[in-house]
Structure formats: C-alpha cells, structure tokens
Design an enzyme around this catalytic site. Structure first.
Site, PDB file in Angstrom:
ATOM      1  N   LEU A 237       5.906  -4.277  -2.608  1.00 53.37           N
ATOM      2  CA  LEU A 237       4.503  -4.654  -2.733  1.00 53.37           C
ATOM      3  C   LEU A 237       4.227  -5.737  -1.701  1.00 53.37           C
ATOM      4  CD1 LEU A 237       3.665  -4.792  -6.561  1.00 53.37           C
ATOM      5  CD2 LEU A 237       2.582  -3.351  -4.837  1.00 53.37           C
ATOM      6  N   ASP A 238       3.027  -5.722  -1.138  1.00 54.25           N
ATOM      7  CA  ASP A 238       2.686  -6.693  -0.115  1.00 54.25           C
ATOM      8  C   ASP A 238       2.767  -8.125  -0.670  1.00 54.25           C
ATOM      9  OD1 ASP A 238       2.296  -4.649   1.637  1.00 54.25           O
ATOM     10  OD2 ASP A 238       0.125  -4.564   1.337  1.00 54.25           O
ATOM     11  N   TYR A 239       2.826  -9.062   0.254  1.00 53.74           N
ATOM     12  CA  TYR A 239       2.943 -10.472  -0.115  1.00 53.74           C
ATOM     13  C   TYR A 239       1.759 -10.931  -0.955  1.00 53.74           C
ATOM     14  CZ  TYR A 239       3.740 -15.505   0.574  1.00 53.74           C
ATOM     15  OH  TYR A 239       3.951 -16.854   0.388  1.00 53.74           O
TER      16      TYR A 239
END
Length: 379
Positions: A237-239
């Site tokens: 998952l993105d930051y």
C-alpha cells in the site's frame, strides 16, 4: 573463400571426417560378406570352417559355420539373387541362422533410423519429487524464522551452519525432520507456527519489511504482539494510503496471493475533491490508458456525493498495476483526499482500527485459500 565453393561446403574437403556407420550396419555387412565367402567356398569344394572375415578376422559362430546353400526357386534356372531362398533347417521356423540374424539386424536398424511415432511422442516419466517433509537447508532456516533465505545462504557459505554436528556449506542440501540444524553452535527450532494477520495500515507507514530511510514499517506495528515470528507483507500500500494489508509467514499462500493468475479483486474507498463527472466514471468503467502507456482493465466504480461537496468513489480493481488509482485520478484531473483499502477477495476490513491487527479466523483463512486454489492446510 573460393567464390565457386558451394554454400555450406568447407574450403578443405580433405579435412572432412566421415560419420562412423551404425554398429548394426557394420554387423549386417560383415554377415553378408561371410555368406558370400561361404557360398564361394562351397562352389569350389573348399572347407567352410576356414572362411574368415577379412575385416575382423573372427570366425563364424559354431552354429553358423555351415549354413545351407541357397537353391533356385522353380522357374529361375539361372539362380538370380531375387529367386534364391535359404534352405530350411529343422526347428528354426523356416529360416537359417544367418537369415534370422539378418532380419533381426535389419529390423533393429530400421527402428533406430526411424523411431515409431509413439516412441517419438512419448512423454518421459516424471522424476520422483522429494518428500514434502524434506526441505532445502536454506529454506528450513528461513522457515524457522531465524533469518531470510538470502541471509541463510551467507551463513551456510561462511561455515556457520551445522547439520547433525557437521559443518555444511551447501545451501541446497535437503534435510529431513530428524536432522538437527545449528547456527553458530546454537540449535534452531525447525517447527514454526504458520500465521496470517490482517492489519489496518495507517498513513505514513511503509508496507515493506525494512526501510533504508528509517521510516516506520508495517512489521514494527506487529513485532511486539508476535515476537520471534518472522512475518512479511503480502503486496503493498502506498505511503499515504491506508487500509487492509496481510502479513504472513506462509510462503505458499503469499506466493499465490501475489501471482497474477490468482489475483483477487481489491475494494477501495476513494474520497476525491469536488464532483466527479459521468464522463470520468465511464472512462474508468470502459478501461483507460495511462499517460505512461499502460492499458488498464475496466474498473467497477460507483460514486456518492458527501455533505462536504466531495465525492466518495467505491472501486474494485482486478489487476496489480503500481499506484493504479492515483495515476488514474491524476490523468482524469481528480484530487484524492483519502485512499483506503477495505477488502481483499473474501476478507473484509470491518471495524479494525488503524494500526491494529488480528489473526484471520479459520473460516476466513479457509475462504482465502479456496480463492487462490490452495486447498491444503498450512504446512
């Protein structure tokens, strides 16, 4: 090279080495020469036992030293080769020993030159696979939670790993459940509990095992509740994204979940600024091409307006393109305010608070394994 040299022909023909004939061809020629010598000897009333093959210098077998002379068939007084036949010998089925050998040699030579279609298309038998209880040494160390497989290779090559009290430097050695493994003289446990966790990843947390920049990772959120168990995240998952992510030490399950063939649909809730037009929604539903040239599959998307004037998009993705939702909204001129994953296949995030995790229930784990066509239990 001479311009008159034929294509594929060497400049020095004398250097060519002719291919050696097949042994069966040599044997058939030898027997034919011996038969001719025997016929010639009998025509001149010479002893047949004195006939020797000029090439090999070996005598005929005792059972074949005196084969019967061929006789002409009726209607062929000149005794042409096409009309001669071998004298029948009692008990050999109507064939002389030489004729039987010649026929057998011809049949075997024909089979060698032109193998049958069944033999040519036959599938070689599959090699016996090692027992499921046997593991490669580096994999056994990694499954014990001691370190990664790459680090285990380094330990083995450095001579720091022992099997049954003897130093082992081959990472591919297979060991059974009865073998004992030690690292730096300390035995390691070969049995490890398989675990699969559901984590609600908060924003500004890296979804990797380690971060070179020193940022907080998803493993740091679960290390205190599950000490001694080496987990790794399944997917990313993105930051600045949040929501459901799985952590497990079951390599087979993780491999299935990340394989494109078993890609499970992922559900997202995306809050964007302002109102989303029907044209933008239709572009997502029909499949779009990103600015980088990647072609996307159609996305199931529904829109609902909020009281603050924003739009909440519920999207279902069926492919694993990096940062797909953010790049789609970028190309459509949409500003993302929040991006949250709420489901992966049969798993639902539910009311799990951000930063919290829980083990999967038996029913959830069984449904997840069925979804990726992995029916066996954890091993």
């Amino acid at each position: 090279m001479n311009r008159f040299t034929k294509c594929g022909e060497s400049q020095t023909d004398s250097a060519r080495v002719p291919a050696a004939p097949h042994p069966l061809t040599q044997a058939a020629g030898q027997w034919q020469r011996q038969a001719r010598q025997i016929r010639q000897a009998r025509a001149e009333n010479l002893p047949v036992s004195a006939v020797r093959d000029a090439a090999s210098g070996s005598a005929l077998p005792a059972s074949e030293e005196t084969p019967p002379l061929p006789r002409p068939l009726p209607g062929d007084p000149k005794g042409h080769h096409s009309g001669w036949r071998d004298e029948e010998r009692p008990g050999d089925g109507g064939r002389s020993g030489f004729a039987s050998f010649r026929q057998a040699a011809q049949d075997e030579l024909r089979a060698w030159r032109r193998p049958s279609r069944r033999q040519a298309c036959s599938v070689p038998p599959a090699q016996e696979e090692p027992a499921l209880s046997d593991r490669r040494l580096n994999k056994a160390i990694a499954e014990a939670g001691y370190c990664s497989r790459r680090k285990a290779d380094e330990l083995i090559f450095a001579g720091r790993v022992s099997v049954n009290g003897e130093v082992e430097t081959h990472a591919g050695r297979r060991i059974g459940p009865e073998d004992s493994v030690s690292v730096d003289g300390k035995p390691i446990s070969r049995t490890q509990q398989m675990l699969c966790l559901m984590l609600n990843k908060p924003v500004q947390v890296v979804s990797t095992a380690a971060d070179p920049q020193g940022r907080q990772t998803v493993l740091s959120l679960v290390a205190r509740d599950h000490p001694g168990i080496r987990l790794f995240p399944v997917g990313r998952l993105d930051y600045f994204s949040e929501g459901l992510i799985l952590l497990t030490n079951d390599g087979r399950l993780a491999q299935r979940l990340m394989h494109p063939r078993h890609h499970l649909p992922k559900h997202y809730e995306v809050l964007v600024r302002d109102v989303v037009t029907q044209k933008a929604l239709q572009t997502m539903r029909s499949g779009m091409c990103l600015a980088e040239g990647e072609v996307l599959l159609p996305v199931e998307v529904t829109a609902r307006s909020t009281a603050s004037g924003c739009t909440l998009l519920r999207m279902i993705l069926r492919q694993g393109v990096n940062r797909q939702i953010r790049r789609m909204c970028r190309d459509l001129g949409l500003t993302i305010l929040r991006l949250r994953r709420v489901a992966i296949g049969p798993l639902q995030l539910g009311k799990l608070a951000p930063g919290q995790c829980r083990p999967l229930e038996e029913s959830e784990l069984a449904a997840l394994r069925r979804a990726v066509e992995l029916s066996q239990g954890l091993a």
